[in-house]
Scaffold this motif. Structure first.
Motif, mmCIF file in Angstrom:
data_model
loop_
_atom_site.group_PDB
_atom_site.id
_atom_site.type_symbol
_atom_site.label_atom_id
_atom_site.label_comp_id
_atom_site.label_asym_id
_atom_site.label_seq_id
_atom_site.Cartn_x
_atom_site.Cartn_y
_atom_site.Cartn_z
ATOM 1 N N VAL A 133 0.877 -1.257 -0.016
ATOM 2 C CA VAL A 133 0.036 0.079 -0.060
ATOM 3 C C VAL A 133 0.835 1.473 0.084
ATOM 4 N N GLY A 134 2.043 1.235 -0.446
ATOM 5 C CA GLY A 134 3.034 2.374 -0.595
ATOM 6 C C GLY A 134 4.199 2.088 0.373
ATOM 7 N N ARG A 135 4.932 3.021 0.329
ATOM 8 C CA ARG A 135 6.192 3.330 0.985
ATOM 9 C C ARG A 135 6.321 4.604 1.715
ATOM 10 N N ARG A 136 7.234 4.501 2.943
ATOM 11 C CA ARG A 136 7.183 5.798 3.510
ATOM 12 C C ARG A 136 8.776 6.052 3.762
ATOM 13 N N PRO A 137 9.258 7.446 3.897
ATOM 14 C CA PRO A 137 10.623 7.778 4.201
ATOM 15 C C PRO A 137 10.944 7.460 5.264
ATOM 16 N N ARG A 138 12.548 6.892 5.190
ATOM 17 C CA ARG A 138 13.137 6.098 6.579
ATOM 18 C C ARG A 138 13.826 7.319 7.335
ATOM 19 N N THR A 139 13.087 8.428 7.804
ATOM 20 C CA THR A 139 13.620 9.649 8.311
ATOM 21 C C THR A 139 13.870 9.597 10.021
ATOM 22 N N LYS A 140 13.224 8.440 10.619
ATOM 23 C CA LYS A 140 13.236 8.491 11.978
ATOM 24 C C LYS A 140 14.699 8.479 12.580
ATOM 25 N N ASP A 141 15.000 9.058 13.641
ATOM 26 C CA ASP A 141 16.185 9.204 14.097
ATOM 27 C C ASP A 141 17.467 9.569 12.980
ATOM 28 N N LEU A 142 17.130 10.227 12.014
ATOM 29 C CA LEU A 142 18.143 10.456 11.051
ATOM 30 C C LEU A 142 19.175 11.699 11.321
ATOM 31 N N PHE A 143 18.265 12.618 12.094
ATOM 32 C CA PHE A 143 19.510 13.791 12.501
ATOM 33 C C PHE A 143 18.575 14.245 13.597
ATOM 34 N N SER A 144 19.477 15.186 14.474
ATOM 35 C CA SER A 144 18.982 15.446 15.682
ATOM 36 C C SER A 144 18.204 16.759 15.582
ATOM 37 N N SER A 145 17.492 17.242 16.483
ATOM 38 C CA SER A 145 16.422 18.274 16.442
ATOM 39 C C SER A 145 17.336 19.794 16.147
ATOM 40 N N ASP A 146 18.575 19.607 16.345
ATOM 41 C CA ASP A 146 19.450 21.015 16.285
ATOM 42 C C ASP A 146 20.250 20.923 14.976
ATOM 43 N N ALA A 147 19.769 19.878 14.139
ATOM 44 C CA ALA A 147 20.882 19.877 12.738
ATOM 45 C C ALA A 147 20.337 20.825 11.728
ATOM 46 N N GLY A 148 19.140 21.403 11.862
ATOM 47 C CA GLY A 148 18.740 22.373 11.002
ATOM 48 C C GLY A 148 17.766 21.805 9.764
ATOM 49 N N VAL A 149 17.778 20.396 9.663
ATOM 50 C CA VAL A 149 16.782 19.932 8.724
ATOM 51 C C VAL A 149 15.098 19.633 9.168
ATOM 52 N N THR A 150 14.385 19.952 8.233
ATOM 53 C CA THR A 150 13.079 20.135 8.572
ATOM 54 C C THR A 150 12.218 19.017 7.618
ATOM 55 N N MET A 151 11.166 18.400 8.012
ATOM 56 C CA MET A 151 10.384 17.360 7.331
ATOM 57 C C MET A 151 8.987 17.633 7.315
ATOM 58 N N ASP A 152 8.113 17.313 6.257
ATOM 59 C CA ASP A 152 6.837 17.479 6.535
ATOM 60 C C ASP A 152 5.992 16.267 7.277
ATOM 61 N N GLU A 153 4.776 16.330 7.529
ATOM 62 C CA GLU A 153 4.086 15.584 8.284
ATOM 63 C C GLU A 153 4.211 14.256 8.166
ATOM 64 N N ARG A 154 4.512 13.702 6.704
ATOM 65 C CA ARG A 154 4.716 12.328 6.452
ATOM 66 C C ARG A 154 5.979 11.776 6.471
ATOM 67 N N GLY A 155 6.846 12.757 6.895
ATOM 68 C CA GLY A 155 8.511 12.441 7.175
ATOM 69 C C GLY A 155 9.324 12.663 5.916
ATOM 70 N N PHE A 156 8.752 13.128 4.887
ATOM 71 C CA PHE A 156 9.730 13.687 3.738
ATOM 72 C C PHE A 156 10.508 14.842 4.316
ATOM 73 N N VAL A 157 11.956 14.961 3.746
ATOM 74 C CA VAL A 157 12.874 15.953 4.070
ATOM 75 C C VAL A 157 12.337 17.097 3.146
ATOM 76 N N PHE A 158 12.367 18.288 3.687
ATOM 77 C CA PHE A 158 12.206 19.469 2.687
ATOM 78 C C PHE A 158 13.463 19.595 2.123
ATOM 79 N N VAL A 159 13.394 20.030 0.759
ATOM 80 C CA VAL A 159 14.533 20.244 -0.051
ATOM 81 C C VAL A 159 14.095 21.420 -1.192
ATOM 82 N N ASN A 160 15.079 22.117 -1.744
ATOM 83 C CA ASN A 160 14.727 22.902 -2.934
ATOM 84 C C ASN A 160 14.790 22.004 -4.140
ATOM 85 N N ASP A 161 14.763 22.744 -5.147
ATOM 86 C CA ASP A 161 14.693 22.103 -6.587
ATOM 87 C C ASP A 161 16.147 21.291 -6.874
ATOM 88 N N TYR A 162 16.945 21.842 -5.934
ATOM 89 C CA TYR A 162 18.345 21.078 -6.039
ATOM 90 C C TYR A 162 18.886 20.359 -5.175
#
Ligand code: FAD
Ligand code: NAD
Length: 478
Positions: free
Chosen positions: A277-306
C-alpha cells in the motif's frame, strides 16, 4: 577526535552510492555510511533497489515470464516442450545470485573510487557532524563540509493487516516465498501489487488485488490504464476496485481477509497475503532536532529544486524527498548534488523522469497525461498507434497495447509519451531523450526508424499526432 571528509553520504542505495561515487570521481574526499549488514556482519550495499526492490523483483518477473512463454506461447511457434515444471528454489537461487553479483559490484566500485566505507547507523548532528553507531553500540564521529542524506524508504503497514513474515508479508517477504501459493491476496493494486501479483499469478496462484480507490492506476494516462485493466483481466488478475480491507485473521497457515467492496462487507481466504500500500521515507532518528533539517508531516525531508535542505551544506536525495520513489530519480539527484557540491550548477529536469511498471506487457510513461493537460487547460494534440499494426510485434506475438504521444497544439513540442506493450520502457526512453532536447512531434515524424522494430510504433504515434499515420486509417481531420 573525529574523521573529516569533504562529503559524508548516509545510505548506499541507488541515490547514496551513485552520489558517493560521483563525489569521489570529482576529487572530493568522500565517506559513505551504511547500516545494512549480512548475517556475517559484512556491510550490504545497494539499498532497497538492489537487495529487495528493483533487481530481485525483475529477476522473478523475468523467470515467471519465461515460464508462461514456455507454457502458453511456445506451441504457437511450433515448439513443443511439453508441460514445463517450476523449481521455486532454483528460481530463488538465480535471483539471489544476481543480487549478490550486483551488490558486490557496488562494493567494488565504492572501493575502486576511493570512497571510505563506514559501517553503522548514521545520524546527522548540528554543524554537519555525523555520529555513527556500529552494531556493537560503539560510536564514531565524522565531520564533513557537506552531508548527503540518502536513507531511503520502507513499506507502509496498515493496522487491519499486520505482517507476520509468514502468511501476511510485505514486498520483501513476497520475494522469498518457498512455494507458489494456491490463492494469493494482495492489498494495493499499485506498482508493487501488479508486479509481484503478476509473478505469482504467472506461476499458477489465483491472485486477487484489493484496491481502495475506485480508479485503476490513476497516475497513468487514462487510455493506458483502461488498456492495462483489460490485459490484466485477460491474464487472470482479479482486481477489485473500491475495496477496503478492514481486518485479517490468520489460522493454520491461511488468512481470512474481511473487506468492504463498494460499501458491501465481504470476506475471502488466502494462503498468503501481500501488503503493498505504498512506502514511507526512512527519516526516524536520521538527524537531531538541532541539525537544522525539517520534514513534512509524512516524514519527507524538505529540499529545494536542487536537493539542498534548509541546513547549509546538508542535502537530501532519493526516496526521502518529494517526487516519485524511483531508483533512477534518486541516482540522478545524487549526481546533481555531487556536481553542485563541486561547484557546477547542474539541474535535474523532473518533467522528464520516466516511470515504468514491469508487468507483461510493460507500462511506461514520461511527461504529462491527457487528463493532466485537460485539468491545466493546455491545448494539446494526441496520437496513438497499436502494436497490432506493427510487423515486428506480430512476428513476436506481442500485439497488446499501443504507444501514445501528446504534443502542444501550438508549438508541436512533445509534452508526454505513454506506452503499454512490448519494450514500452525502452520506447518511452526514446521520448525522454527527445523531450530533453525540446523535440516536436514533427522532429520524430521526420526521423528514420529501423524496420521491422517495435520503435516503429513511436514513429507512427508521432505521425498520428497530426492524423498522418501511414499504417492505419487516421481519423478524418478538420
Ligand atoms: P534505498 O534504496 O532505500 O537505500 C537506502 C539505504 O540507506 C539502505 O541501504 C539503508 O540500509 C541505508 N540507511 C538507512 N538509514 C540509514 C542510517 N541512518 N545510517 C546508515 N544507513 C542507513 N524503482 C525503480 O526505479 N524501478 C523499479 O523497478 C523498482 N522496483 C521496486 C520493486 C520493489 C519490490 C520495491 C520495494 C521498490 C522498487 N523500486 C523501484 C523503488 C526503488 O527501490 C527505490 O526508489 C530506491 O531504492 C530508493 O533509493 P534510495 O537510495 O533513496 O533508498
Ligand atoms: P503504490 O503507491 O504504487 O500503490 C499502492 C496502492 O495501494 C495504491 O493504488 C493505493 O491506492 C492502494 N492502497 C493504499 N492503502 C490501501 C488500503 N488500505 N487498501 C487497499 N488499497 C490501498 O505503492 P507500492 O505499490 O507499495 O509501491 C511503493 C513505491 O515503490 C511506488 O510508489 C514506486 O515509487 C516504487 N516502486 C516502483 C517500481 C517501478 O518503478 N517499477 C516497482 C515497485 C515499487
Amino acid at each position: 577526535m573525529s574523521d573529516s571528509y569533504d562529503v559524508v553520504v548516509i545510505g548506499s542505495g541507488p541515490a547514496g552510492y551513485v552520489c558517493a561515487i560521483k563525489c569521489a570521481q570529482l576529487g572530493l574526499n568522500t565517506a559513505v555510511v551504511e547500516s545494512w549488514s549480512d548475517p556475517k556482519g559484512k556491510p550490504v550495499f545497494g539499498g532497497t533497489c538492489l537487495n529487495v526492490g528493483c533487481i530481485p523483483s525483475k529477476a522473478l518477473l523475468d523467470s515467471s515470464h519465461k515460464f508462461t512463454e514456455a507454457r502458453d506461447h511456445f506451441s504457437a511457434h511450433g515448439i513443443d516442450v511439453g508441460a514445463p515444471g517450476i523449481d521455486i528454489a532454483g528460481m530463488m537461487k538465480r535471483k539471489d545470485k544476481i543480487v549478490t553479483q550486483l551488490t558486490g559490484g557496488v562494493s567494488s566500485l565504492l572501493q575502486h573510487n576511493g570512497v571510505t566505507i563506514v559501517q553503522g547507523k548514521g545520524k546527522l548532528l548540528s554543524g554537519r557532524n555525523v555520529e555513527v553507531t556500529a552494531a556493537d553500540g560503539k560510536k564514531t564521529l565524522l565531520s564533513a563540509t557537506n552531508v548527503v542524506l540518502a536513507s531511503g524508504s520502507e513499506p507502509v503497514s496498515i493496522p487491519p493487516a499486520p505482517t507476520d513474515d509468514a502468511v501476511i508479508v510485505d514486498s520483501t517477504g513476497a520475494l522469498t516465498f518457498d512455494e507458489v501459493p494456491k490463492r494469493l491476496g494482495v492489498i494495493g493494486a499499485g506498482v508493487i501489487g501488479l508486479e509481484l501479483g503478476s509473478v505469482w499469478g504467472r506461476l499458477g496462484a489465483e491472485v486477487v488485488l484489493f484496491e481502495a480507490l475506485d480508479t485503476f492506476l490513476p497516475m497513468m494516462d487514462t487510455q493506458v490504464s483502461k488498456e492495462a485493466a483489460k490485459v490484466f483481466k485477460k491474464q487472470g488478475l482479479d482486481i477489485r476496485l473500491n475495496s477496503l480491507v478492514t481486518g485479517t485473521s490468520v489460522k493454520k497457515g491461511s488468512v481470512t481477509v474481511t473487506y468492504t467492496e463498494k460499501g458491501e462487507e465481504k470476506s475471502a481466504e488466502f494462503d498468503r497475503l501481500i501488503v503493498a500500500v505504498g512506502r514511507r521515507p526512512r527519516t526516524k532518528d536520521l538527524f537531531s532536532s538541532d541539525a537544522g533539517v525539517t520534514m513534512d508531516e509524512r516524514g519527507f525531508v524538505f529540499v529545494n529544486d536542487y536537493c539542498a535542505t534548509e541546513a547549509p551544506g546538508v542535502w537530501a536525495i532519493g526516496d526521502i524527498v518529494r517526487g516519485p520513489m524511483l531508483a533512477h530519480k534518486g541516482s540522478e539527484e545524487g549526481v546533481m548534488v555531487a556536481e553542485r557540491i563541486h561547484g557546477k550548477p547542474v539541474q535535474l529536469n523532473y518533467e522528464c523522469v520516466p516511470s515504468i511498471i514491469y508487468t507483461h506487457p510493460e507500462i511506461a510513461a514520461v511527461g504529462k497525461t491527457e487528463q493532466e493537460l485537460k485539468a491545466e487547460g493546455i491545448d494539446y494534440k494526441a496520437g496513438s498507434f497499436p502494436f497490432a499494426a506493427i510487423g515486428r510485434a506480430l512476428a513476436s506475438g506481442e500485439t497488446d497495447g499501443f504507444v501514445k504521444i501528446i504534443a502542444d497544439a501550438k508549438t508541436d513540442r512533445i509534452l508526454g509519451a505513454h506506452a503499454i506493450g512490448p519494450s514500452a520502457a525502452d520506447l518511452v526512453q526514446q521520448m525522454v531523450i527527445t523531450m530533453e532536447f525540446g523535440g516536436s512531434a514533427e522532429d520524430v515524424q521526420l526521423m528514420v526508424f529501423g524496420h521491422p522494430t517495435m520503435s516503429e510504433a513511436v514513429h507512427e504515434a508521432a505521425l498520428a499526432v497530426d492524423g498522418m499515420a501511414i499504417h492505419m486509417p487516421n481519423r478524418k481531420r478538420g
